[in-house]
Design a protein around this motif. Structure first.
Motif, mmCIF file in Angstrom:
data_model
loop_
_atom_site.group_PDB
_atom_site.id
_atom_site.type_symbol
_atom_site.label_atom_id
_atom_site.label_comp_id
_atom_site.label_asym_id
_atom_site.label_seq_id
_atom_site.Cartn_x
_atom_site.Cartn_y
_atom_site.Cartn_z
ATOM 1 N N VAL A 1 23.741 -18.416 30.062
ATOM 2 C CA VAL A 1 23.491 -18.964 28.725
ATOM 3 C C VAL A 1 24.804 -19.279 28.014
ATOM 4 C CG1 VAL A 1 22.604 -18.375 26.431
ATOM 5 C CG2 VAL A 1 21.223 -17.907 28.454
ATOM 6 N N ASN B 1 23.757 -11.824 34.495
ATOM 7 C CA ASN B 1 23.783 -13.214 34.952
ATOM 8 C C ASN B 1 23.103 -14.138 33.958
ATOM 9 O OD1 ASN B 1 25.270 -13.307 37.356
ATOM 10 N ND2 ASN B 1 23.556 -12.540 38.547
ATOM 11 N N VAL B 2 22.017 -13.695 33.364
ATOM 12 C CA VAL B 2 21.329 -14.525 32.358
ATOM 13 C C VAL B 2 22.243 -14.741 31.156
ATOM 14 C CG1 VAL B 2 19.408 -14.579 30.719
ATOM 15 C CG2 VAL B 2 18.999 -13.948 33.105
ATOM 16 N N VAL C 1 26.325 -17.820 38.899
ATOM 17 C CA VAL C 1 25.840 -16.431 38.936
ATOM 18 C C VAL C 1 26.866 -15.532 39.629
ATOM 19 C CG1 VAL C 1 23.364 -16.785 38.740
ATOM 20 C CG2 VAL C 1 24.429 -17.081 40.932
ATOM 21 N N LEU D 1 20.964 -8.982 36.932
ATOM 22 C CA LEU D 1 20.123 -10.085 36.473
ATOM 23 C C LEU D 1 20.324 -10.335 34.986
ATOM 24 C CD1 LEU D 1 17.844 -12.135 37.011
ATOM 25 C CD2 LEU D 1 16.240 -10.316 36.449
#
Length: 122
Positions: A74, A69-70, A113, A66
């Motif tokens: 971004v 992926n963030v 993602v 997670l």
């Protein structure tokens, strides 16, 4: 259909796209911090090389996935997803381009993602 679609895909840009993703993965793997992102680029390169007959499932990631992926979203994931989505919609305008548009839509999911995404033969 899968073999014919993949051969046409390779001739009209699949090889070039896979090479670009491989180079990006190699450049990212030069640094210790970039290795996880480089490995995802290698995964995407394999999918770009032979997309017909394969599918993408997203959402199989933990806390680390997670976070990565963030960071990915971004930095460049949203741009990749929008680009593939636009190209996919443009391909879907014509009947002949629909199979290639569907592959670009799969690539948009993977480009958004990649951590925790599962690529499998369908």
């Amino acid at each position: 259909m899968n073999i014919i679609g993949n051969v046409i895909w390779l001739v009209f840009g699949g090889i070039l796209g896979a090479i670009v993703w491989l180079i990006a993965g190699l450049l990212l793997c030069v640094t210790l911090i970039g290795i996880p992102f480089g490995l995802q680029c290698f995964k995407i390169a394999g999918f770009v090389l032979w997309p017909f007959g394969r599918d993408v499932d997203i959402g199989y990631f933990g806390a680390g996935g997670l976070i990565f992926n963030v960071i990915w979203i971004v930095l460049l994931g949203w741009e990749l997803a929008i680009a593939h989505l636009v190209v996919g919609v443009l391909f879907c305008i014509t009947i002949v381009g629909i199979p290639f548009g569907v592959q670009h839509i799969k690539l948009s999911k993977l480009g958004l993602v990649p951590f925790g995404a599962r690529i499998y033969w369908s």
